[in-house]
Design an enzyme around this catalytic site. Structure first.
Site, short mmCIF file in Angstrom:
data_model
loop_
_atom_site.label_atom_id
_atom_site.label_comp_id
_atom_site.label_asym_id
_atom_site.label_seq_id
_atom_site.Cartn_x
_atom_site.Cartn_y
_atom_site.Cartn_z
N SER A 110 -22.88 -40.64 63.53
CA SER A 110 -24.28 -40.50 63.85
C SER A 110 -25.22 -41.31 62.97
O SER A 110 -26.38 -41.50 63.34
CB SER A 110 -24.68 -39.03 63.76
OG SER A 110 -24.58 -38.56 62.42
N SER A 125 -19.60 -39.31 60.21
CA SER A 125 -20.84 -40.00 60.54
C SER A 125 -21.35 -41.03 59.55
O SER A 125 -22.29 -41.76 59.86
CB SER A 125 -21.96 -38.99 60.79
OG SER A 125 -21.87 -38.53 62.10
N LYS A 128 -31.73 -41.93 56.35
CA LYS A 128 -31.41 -41.40 57.68
C LYS A 128 -32.47 -40.36 58.00
O LYS A 128 -32.87 -39.58 57.11
CB LYS A 128 -30.01 -40.78 57.63
CG LYS A 128 -29.52 -40.25 58.97
CD LYS A 128 -28.08 -39.70 58.85
CE LYS A 128 -27.53 -39.22 60.17
NZ LYS A 128 -26.14 -38.73 60.07
N1 GLN Z 1 -18.92 -37.57 65.63
C1 GLN Z 1 -18.81 -36.24 65.10
C2 GLN Z 1 -19.64 -35.29 65.92
O1 GLN Z 1 -20.11 -35.68 66.90
C3 GLN Z 1 -19.24 -36.23 63.65
C4 GLN Z 1 -20.69 -36.29 63.46
C5 GLN Z 1 -21.12 -36.25 62.04
O2 GLN Z 1 -20.32 -36.53 61.13
N2 GLN Z 1 -22.35 -35.86 61.83
O3 GLN Z 1 -19.83 -34.17 65.59
#
Ligand code: GLN
Length: 491
Positions: A158, A182, A83
């Site tokens: 994400s 994410s 990532k």
């Molecule tokens: N969807 C969540 C957010 O927008 C979690 C994101 C994540 O786990 N990095 O913060």
């Protein structure tokens, strides 16, 4: 190319390791096959921000040499993706942001270093929501990622690039990070396996910080066995991360074959409330029935504060991100605005141009909840509720070994459907955020399809019980075929 090489892309890491050991193909051949596949397919998906073809071919050649001379680590010659939140020395590391579009990391993250040390070959850096803020990959400066099961749909976020690439068989495994879901939510939406370990299990050194008390690194693969293989390499104490925990790393692979007879599986009453799509609920219940057929017993448990997890997270995470992202000032690294009148103007313009809308929304919310006069009402209150949520899990784990439920309330949604409605988007993580707030390990595995789109089963266990998650998932995968399904355009 021989027949066995034709379908190299569809093999798991464990199968590829056996093929390399048997001399059926070399790491160079495997790397070339996957690089070609990335070249042929990524236009449709946009899963990559950077493809590191030259570096990959060089490390594959080194891996083949090491193997020929009887050396090489446990991942020798095996492909992985990172990532783009992990710093990679000499390779652009953007975190999905314009702010870091010009940033070449001067060092490797611990996760990157450990996987490379075990011989893994990095094929590239994957697309992601900007600074990992998002659930659909639409906040990326580099454009959204598409879901291989339906290109009109989001792969989740994400870590959407990692999940889409693994689902489309562009690589057998990719790293991800999980602050509120994410790793697990994109795994669920793409029919892949995603594990977020216990907070502190894997070093955060060199992983660009979003919300430091919640962030944790993990992996996305197609099998639980591959996840065990990678986690065994990534986990462990790192003196460069003060929150990394000095506990021995178990042999995750050794425990996989132990049957789950007698495993106590908690079913959370609140999970099957109105928010869950009815067809997804059927898949989840069927998956739980599979665990029962393997000898697990089910017990109803309560997580009474589940509905407070999203509002709590959206105070804690923005607060921490507003502080973490203050380092991006246009002075030391990252995007710098061209024409600034003075220092304050340089800060304002650089940050104004470098960050996207969602990141700005979080920074503003975070700054507000931390400001004098509001700190007690918001931040302190959220920390108190966070304790209640952790206590709920503690009580549940007095009676059960693992909690099973949905990863996400719906299958993949269409790109564009939620991006203008932050609250609906935030609610997507209702089932995953609790594990982050409580620091617990969580895992999503494929368990069915609704309208041709994958559904994920979410498993959560007590601190440091990754072994239980991996074993339960592996046993489930030995008796189901959901993880073998391949999106038809990528078969
Ligand atoms: N969807 C969540 C957010 O927008 C979690 C994101 C994540 O786990 N990095 O913060």
């Amino acid at each position: 190319m021989s027949d066995s090489q034709q379908d190299l892309f569809s093999q798991s890491m464990t199968e590829l390791a056996a093929g390399l050991d048997a001399g059926d193909f070399t790491s160079a051949e495997l790397t070339e096959t996957l690089l070609e596949r990335i070249g042929a397919h990524d236009d449709k998906l946009n899963a990559f921000i950077t493809v590191t073809a030259d570096e990959a071919l060089q490390s594959a050649a080194r891996a083949d040499e090491a193997r020929a001379s009887g050396r090489g680590g446990v991942l020798n010659g095996l492909p992985v993706l990172h990532k783009d939140i992990f710093c990679t020395r000499g390779v652009k590391t953007t975190c999905g942001s314009r702010m870091l579009d010009n940033f070449v990391a001067p060092y490797d993250a611990t996760v990157v270093e450990k996987l490379a040390g075990a011989g893994a070959v990095v094929l590239g850096k994957t697309n992601m929501d900007e600074f990992a803020m998002g659930s659909s990959n639409e906040t990326s400066y580099f454009g959204p990622v598409r879901n291989p099961w339906n290109l009109e749909c989001s792969p989740g976020g994400s870590s959407g690039g990692s999940a889409a690439a693994v689902a489309a068989r562009l690589a057998p495994a990719a790293t991800g990070t999980d602050t509120g879901g994410s790793i697990r939510q994109p795994a669920a939406l793409t029919g892949t396996v995603g594990i977020k370990p216990t907070y502190g299990r894997v070093s955060r050194y060199g992983m660009i910080a979003f919300a430091s008390s919640l962030d944790q690194a993990g992996v996305i693969t197609r099998t639980a066995e591959d996840a065990a293989r990678l986690l065994g390499v990534m986990a462990g104490f790192d003196e460069r991360d003060s929150t990394s925990i000095d506990e021995p790393v178990p042999d995750y692979i050794a425990g996989l074959d132990r049957p789950i007879k007698g495993l106590r599986v908690g079913i959370v009453r609140q999970h099957f409330d109105a928010g869950l799509d009815a067809d997804c609920a059927v898949s989840i219940r069927e998956a739980i029935a599979v665990l029962e057929s393997l000898g697990a017993t089910t017990v109803e448990v309560d997580l009474p504060n589940l509905d407070l997890s999203v509002p709590t997270y959206y105070v804690v995470a923005p607060a921490e991100c507003s502080s973490n992202l203050s380092r991006f000032d246009g002075v030391r690294f990252g995007h710098r605005a061209d024409e600034a009148e003075d220092l304050m103007d340089l800060y304002c313009r650089s940050r104004g141009e470098g960050f996207g809308d969602e990141v700005k929304r979080r920074i503003m919310t975070g700054t507000y909840v931390l400001s004098a006069g509001y700190y007690d009402a918001y931040y302190l209150k959220a920390q108190q509720v966070r304790h209640l949520i952790a206590d709920d899990f503690r009580s549940a784990f007095a009676d059960v070994d693992v909690i099973a439920g949905p990863t996400s309330p719906t299958p993949a949604f269409r790109l564009g459907d939620k991006i203008d409605d932050p609250i609906t988007m935030y609610l997507n993580d209702i089932y995953t955020i609790g594990a982050n707030l409580a620091g617990l390990p969580g895992m999503s595995i494929p368990c069915g399809f609704v309208n041709g789109l994958p559904v994920g089963l979410h498993l959560v266990a007590a601190h440091f019980a990754e072994e239980t998650l991996l074993r339960c998932s592996h046993q489930f995968q030995q008796h189901t075929d959901w993880h073998k399904a391949c999106p038809k355009d990528f078969a």
